[in-house]
Design an enzyme around this catalytic site. Structure first.
Site, PDB file in Angstrom:
ATOM      1  N   MET A 196      12.192  -2.262   4.897  1.00 42.12           N
ATOM      2  CA  MET A 196      13.315  -1.542   4.302  1.00 42.12           C
ATOM      3  C   MET A 196      13.962  -0.587   5.296  1.00 42.12           C
ATOM      4  SD  MET A 196      11.975  -0.734   0.421  1.00 42.12           S
ATOM      5  CE  MET A 196      10.551   0.223   0.979  1.00 42.12           C
ATOM      6  N   ASP A 204       4.743  10.103  14.802  1.00 43.01           N
ATOM      7  CA  ASP A 204       3.800   9.843  13.720  1.00 43.01           C
ATOM      8  C   ASP A 204       3.977  10.945  12.682  1.00 43.01           C
ATOM      9  OD1 ASP A 204       1.692   9.409  12.002  1.00 43.01           O
ATOM     10  OD2 ASP A 204       0.170   9.278  13.574  1.00 43.01           O
ATOM     11  N   ASN A 249      12.135   7.116   4.166  1.00 41.19           N
ATOM     12  CA  ASN A 249      11.680   5.780   3.798  1.00 41.19           C
ATOM     13  C   ASN A 249      10.198   5.564   4.098  1.00 41.19           C
ATOM     14  OD1 ASN A 249      11.950   2.695   3.448  1.00 41.19           O
ATOM     15  ND2 ASN A 249      11.297   2.914   5.580  1.00 41.19           N
ATOM     16  N   TYR A 261      -1.668   6.685  -4.663  1.00 43.09           N
ATOM     17  CA  TYR A 261      -0.296   6.356  -4.264  1.00 43.09           C
ATOM     18  C   TYR A 261       0.682   6.625  -5.409  1.00 43.09           C
ATOM     19  CZ  TYR A 261       3.752   3.429  -3.151  1.00 43.09           C
ATOM     20  OH  TYR A 261       5.024   2.974  -2.931  1.00 43.09           O
ATOM     21  N   LYS A 315       3.863   9.381  -5.458  1.00 40.22           N
ATOM     22  CA  LYS A 315       5.250   9.003  -5.695  1.00 40.22           C
ATOM     23  C   LYS A 315       5.811   9.688  -6.943  1.00 40.22           C
ATOM     24  CE  LYS A 315       6.084   6.232  -2.206  1.00 40.22           C
ATOM     25  NZ  LYS A 315       7.006   6.659  -1.135  1.00 40.22           N
ATOM     26  N   VAL A 347       8.496  -5.250  -2.643  1.00 40.86           N
ATOM     27  CA  VAL A 347       9.488  -5.707  -1.668  1.00 40.86           C
ATOM     28  C   VAL A 347       8.784  -6.569  -0.627  1.00 40.86           C
ATOM     29  CG1 VAL A 347      11.268  -4.988  -0.030  1.00 40.86           C
ATOM     30  CG2 VAL A 347      10.780  -3.576  -2.043  1.00 40.86           C
ATOM     31  N   THR A 393       7.954  -7.034   2.375  1.00 45.78           N
ATOM     32  CA  THR A 393       7.845  -6.333   3.651  1.00 45.78           C
ATOM     33  C   THR A 393       6.456  -6.579   4.228  1.00 45.78           C
ATOM     34  OG1 THR A 393       6.983  -4.322   2.628  1.00 45.78           O
ATOM     35  CG2 THR A 393       9.398  -4.515   2.835  1.00 45.78           C
TER      36      THR A 393
END
Length: 268
Positions: free
Chosen positions: A19, A59, A86, A157, A161, A190, A192
């Site tokens: 992305m 990083d 992102n 995670y 978010k 996605v 990716t």
């Protein structure tokens, strides 16, 4: 449609692939100047090289990295108008999905929040003064449909978010009157590297379901996640939404969450 991005200065984190690469490419195509942030380069990012692109090798697990990136943007291009946070997903060296609440330990939780929430907090903190000097700007945070769709995997995670969604809403209220817009884009699954790389999500789910990795991406995962479109999202589809939100053409859009998820979220 002219997105009025010519000459605008943008930072995109996690820009070397997926992305982030699609967002970087699209901003460049629209005439923006971009500082692309990633831990290392890729041939795909190198192919975009030119006077409008600076690659900042950083990083974001380093607390000082976001401030260095903003300084780099100001030094290279004279200011900052757009920030796209992102970078996210599995922190370096971590494989997702992880099943069950008892699987991640305290260090796992800390690392996940460091990468998916605290790095964003630092990037926003560094970007705001530079944007205020230009009279405003646009910050787009990449979240996830899982922030609003909890389930028995990736607890750390999903929680990080969800925190990012809340943060974005609060920032839009404080800084909207000063000309900085904050919005969230929440992708579904996605196609990716998170999915496609060796040892990635496709391989983890293939082992769990007994299917091969290609079948996981083409059929098993879309069915498991009840995607209305029946397929994983393409990175460019996310990039198109992000760049529109970054554009002055979205001047009255702030505090919003855009789902680009193949119909993953069903809630009203």
């Amino acid at each position: 449609m002219d997105l009025q991005l010519s000459g605008r200065v943008a930072i995109v984190t996690g820009a070397s692939k997926g992305m982030g690469l699609a967002i970087t490419r699209t901003l460049l195509e629209e005439g923006a100047r971009v500082v692309a942030v990633s831990r290392r380069g890729t041939p795909e990012l190198d192919a975009l090289a030119g006077p409008a692109l600076v690659h900042a090798t950083e990083d974001l697990m380093d607390p000082e990295a976001p401030a260095r990136v903003v300084r780099r943007a100001v030094e290279a291009f004279g200011g900052l108008d757009i920030l796209v946070n992102n970078a996210g997903g599995p922190p370096p060296g971590v494989t997702l999905p992880r099943f069950g609440f008892l699987t991640p330990n305290d260090d796992d939780w800390r690392t996940m929040f460091e990468f998916n929430l605290f790095a964003v907090v630092r990037a926003v903190r560094a970007a705001i003064p530079a944007m205020l000097e230009r009279g405003g700007g646009s910050i787009v945070n990449i979240s996830s449909g899982n922030a609003r769709h909890p389930g028995p995997m990736n607890f750390d995670y999903n929680a990080a978010k969800a925190g990012l969604n809340n943060l974005t809403k609060g920032l839009s209220e404080e800084f909207g009157p000063q000309g900085i817009r904050f919005n969230t884009v929440s992708p579904g699954p996605v196609r990716t590297a998170w999915w496609t790389e060796e040892g990635g999500a496709a391989d983890v789910l293939a082992q769990a379901t007994g299917a091969d990795r290609q079948a996981v991406m083409d059929k098993v995962a879309p069915e498991m996640m009840n995607l209305t479109t029946g397929r994983l999202v393409e990175p460019q589809e996310v990039a198109d939404a992000v760049v529109l939100l970054a554009s002055p053409r979205s001047a009255s859009t702030t505090g919003s969450e855009y789902a680009v998820d193949g119909g993953f979220l069903k809630q009203v």
